[in-house]
Motif scaffolding. Sequence first.
Motif, mmCIF file in Angstrom:
data_model
loop_
_atom_site.group_PDB
_atom_site.id
_atom_site.type_symbol
_atom_site.label_atom_id
_atom_site.label_comp_id
_atom_site.label_asym_id
_atom_site.label_seq_id
_atom_site.Cartn_x
_atom_site.Cartn_y
_atom_site.Cartn_z
ATOM 1 N N UNK A 211 7.095 6.861 13.021
ATOM 2 C CA UNK A 211 7.144 5.603 13.379
ATOM 3 C C UNK A 211 6.599 4.129 12.999
ATOM 4 N N UNK A 212 5.351 4.746 12.941
ATOM 5 C CA UNK A 212 3.913 3.096 12.044
ATOM 6 C C UNK A 212 5.163 3.064 10.289
ATOM 7 N N UNK A 213 5.006 3.938 10.097
ATOM 8 C CA UNK A 213 5.506 3.943 8.962
ATOM 9 C C UNK A 213 6.972 3.762 8.809
ATOM 10 N N UNK A 214 8.398 4.075 9.770
ATOM 11 C CA UNK A 214 9.394 3.138 9.036
ATOM 12 C C UNK A 214 9.392 1.580 9.688
ATOM 13 N N UNK A 215 8.543 1.750 10.525
ATOM 14 C CA UNK A 215 8.361 0.359 10.742
ATOM 15 C C UNK A 215 8.022 -0.884 9.825
ATOM 16 N N UNK A 216 6.956 -0.075 8.924
ATOM 17 C CA UNK A 216 6.494 -0.268 7.727
ATOM 18 C C UNK A 216 7.165 -0.805 7.073
ATOM 19 N N UNK A 217 8.273 -0.326 6.586
ATOM 20 C CA UNK A 217 8.970 0.571 5.189
ATOM 21 C C UNK A 217 10.655 -0.399 5.506
ATOM 22 N N UNK A 218 9.900 -0.388 7.230
ATOM 23 C CA UNK A 218 11.887 -2.123 7.236
ATOM 24 C C UNK A 218 11.505 -3.202 7.390
ATOM 25 N N UNK A 219 9.880 -3.465 7.093
ATOM 26 C CA UNK A 219 9.072 -5.012 7.136
ATOM 27 C C UNK A 219 8.539 -5.159 5.934
ATOM 28 N N UNK A 220 8.402 -3.869 4.799
ATOM 29 C CA UNK A 220 8.827 -4.645 3.772
ATOM 30 C C UNK A 220 10.213 -4.985 2.738
ATOM 31 N N UNK A 221 10.868 -4.330 3.551
ATOM 32 C CA UNK A 221 12.858 -4.285 2.988
ATOM 33 C C UNK A 221 12.768 -5.460 2.903
ATOM 34 N N UNK A 222 12.472 -6.331 4.550
ATOM 35 C CA UNK A 222 12.948 -7.129 5.082
ATOM 36 C C UNK A 222 12.190 -8.672 4.122
ATOM 37 N N UNK A 223 11.092 -8.445 3.416
ATOM 38 C CA UNK A 223 10.406 -8.950 2.739
ATOM 39 C C UNK A 223 9.378 -9.771 3.979
ATOM 40 N N UNK A 224 8.908 -9.211 5.159
ATOM 41 C CA UNK A 224 8.090 -9.193 6.131
ATOM 42 C C UNK A 224 6.507 -8.872 6.033
ATOM 43 N N UNK A 225 5.512 -9.656 5.773
ATOM 44 C CA UNK A 225 4.607 -8.898 4.966
ATOM 45 C C UNK A 225 3.467 -9.090 5.923
ATOM 46 N N UNK A 226 2.724 -8.719 6.338
ATOM 47 C CA UNK A 226 1.417 -8.468 7.039
ATOM 48 C C UNK A 226 0.086 -9.664 6.200
ATOM 49 N N UNK A 227 -0.065 -11.001 7.116
ATOM 50 C CA UNK A 227 -1.000 -11.812 5.992
ATOM 51 C C UNK A 227 -2.063 -10.552 5.714
ATOM 52 N N UNK A 228 -2.394 -10.577 4.476
ATOM 53 C CA UNK A 228 -4.301 -10.070 3.864
ATOM 54 C C UNK A 228 -5.385 -10.332 4.566
ATOM 55 N N UNK A 229 -6.265 -9.412 5.204
ATOM 56 C CA UNK A 229 -7.499 -10.449 5.388
ATOM 57 C C UNK A 229 -8.166 -10.435 4.250
ATOM 58 N N UNK A 230 -8.842 -11.381 4.567
ATOM 59 C CA UNK A 230 -8.977 -12.357 3.214
ATOM 60 C C UNK A 230 -10.832 -12.979 4.199
ATOM 61 N N UNK A 231 -11.287 -13.067 2.914
ATOM 62 C CA UNK A 231 -12.988 -13.950 3.070
ATOM 63 C C UNK A 231 -12.977 -15.585 2.216
ATOM 64 N N UNK A 232 -13.785 -15.813 2.533
ATOM 65 C CA UNK A 232 -13.358 -17.598 2.372
ATOM 66 C C UNK A 232 -14.328 -16.451 0.754
ATOM 67 N N UNK A 233 -13.903 -17.811 -0.351
ATOM 68 C CA UNK A 233 -14.512 -17.669 -1.464
ATOM 69 C C UNK A 233 -13.786 -17.091 -2.217
ATOM 70 N N UNK A 234 -13.165 -15.661 -1.618
ATOM 71 C CA UNK A 234 -12.600 -14.808 -2.453
ATOM 72 C C UNK A 234 -11.157 -14.511 -2.712
#
Length: 625
Positions: A211-234
């Motif tokens: 189910x998680x993979x399917x939701x992730x696939x649907x999210x990717x197809x809609x162009x909605x991506x989760x914000x990436x993990x970031x660190x200041x300066x990188x």
Amino acid sequence: MTDHTPVSEDSRPVARPRKRSARQIADRLALDAIYEIAKTFAGAPDPMAVVPQIFNVLSSFLDLRHGVLAVLAEPDGKDKRVNPYRIAATSFRRDPDAPPSDVLPDAVARIVFRSSVPFVAFDLEEEFGPEAVPPRLRDSGQTLIAVPLRDPERSHFVLGVLAAYRSHDHKRAGYSDADVRVLTMVASLLEQALAFRARVARDRERALEDTRRMLQSMTDQRGISQPPVTIDGIIGDSPAISEVVAQVKRVAGTKTPVLLRGESGTGKELFARAVHSQSPRAKGPFIRVNCAALSETLLESELFGHEKGAFTGANALKKGRFELADSGTLFLDEIGEISPTFQTKLLRVLQEGEFERVGGTRTLKVDVRIVAATNRDLEEAVARGEFRADLYFRICVVPIVLPPLRQRKSDIKPLAQLFLDRFNKSNGTNVKFASDAFDQICRCKFPGNVRELENCVNRAAALSDGEIVLANELACSQGACLSAELFRLQEGASPIGGLASGRTITPSVRAPASPPPAYSAPPMAPPPQAAPPMSTPPMAPPVAAPAPEHMVQPAAAAPYEHHPHPEPEEVHQVRRKTSNITRDELIRALESAGWVQAKAARLLGMTPRQIAYALQKFEIELRRI
């Protein structure tokens, strides 16, 4: 003789009900008990939770009292038993803090865990002593019946012990065979219930994952991506750099040593600072030492410090980097370059956190988190004996491999814009890149990684005629990019950093100033087995043949003769470039060498790897003779 058989009204004899024996009654009660237990397990979402009810059934139907279920427990360091176990369920209330031996003797539990077979102690007190009898059962003689609880997937592995007691005062005392059979059946039902629950849990987890993979696939197809993990300066949101950032965040909160690995120019110091800034030691000092820039003597003084008068020029006491980094982080850059002698000295402080200053006798203790970095292949260095294995295992606890820039293409443009903004701020300019210039930069390989990208942007901005940098003004468009030539010579492997390439570029010997004779292609030669035998005596020098323009051919060797042991002069041939060879020339050399790549490489002044690359380039199928 008078017949007293009762007769019915229709003069037919009536069957008298038989009187059941004690054994039949016991078997019927055992069957009823198993039936009730099976129903209980079948309707229970958690089989372990209904075990006390199972013990109540055994007590009500069969008078098997004081039931106990013991299961293996994880060692906690305090329990010194070989097979530590805990009491998972009982038919009575007990103090949770009481030792397991209060309800199940340790000796009996060890026997069942080790032998994996049922065990019966007909007289527990006589066989194991009065202290083996649980306190609540010491008023009368007791028989203990214990059976193993096995892992359904690994039948030889014992998960626990199912046990019950029968008093000597009971009329079925001594009939332990039937009790063993009943408890074994109960243990089997419990095993199957636990196995079924485990399968249900795995299926549920698999369904949730799907189910998680399917939701992730649907999210990717809609162009909605989760914000990436970031660190200041990188800078960057590519999958490769996002994975590294996630690793840094996970490991930063611990005291575990970190080894940053990657090619030169990938930003190892930046990530070392990120490990420090994300850790609880962020308010402490961050001290950096470049191990490759200092000699062994200076490095020892820099890291450990020295006392006044320890050597000539030591006019005052100096604290070392380990002291300065106390309660903080010490970054050991290029740790793969330190000498074997200093590796021994460094190992002690990494293991014990203790050291002495140069020229001193007082032992100092520090609390330092070590972050090391290298672009060398440390595993290969350990195998060659150039790097101590114990030091390697001390620093390489959590290795984090930094990806080269060519593996994070989507990060090139934001990084280039960042470097351009820094250049404008530093020089008071307003230079911009045209879109085609960005496209050209994004197509580059950048063997020098982020450092080379910064140099490329600064060079283009500094040499630009106007405020807009066009694609044709970049060094790679003008044939002035030496890094591209380095990358091409290495055939796709970066020449910067031993971790990625494992090789270094060695300059080839230049040809003499006088021009060699022009090259004329020899006629197509037959295969070696069809060639006539050589008429030249073994010691006579062979006749020289014309050499191509791009190589220096020794006069003492024929170009297409086979020499099992080449003369020393052949080592000094000038290496050719793969791009300077034609398809026909390559085929002629291979046919003359019997399609042996190593021989053809010597004939053409190339390496076997270049020959293999040329075969792939011209799509030539290698013949087997």
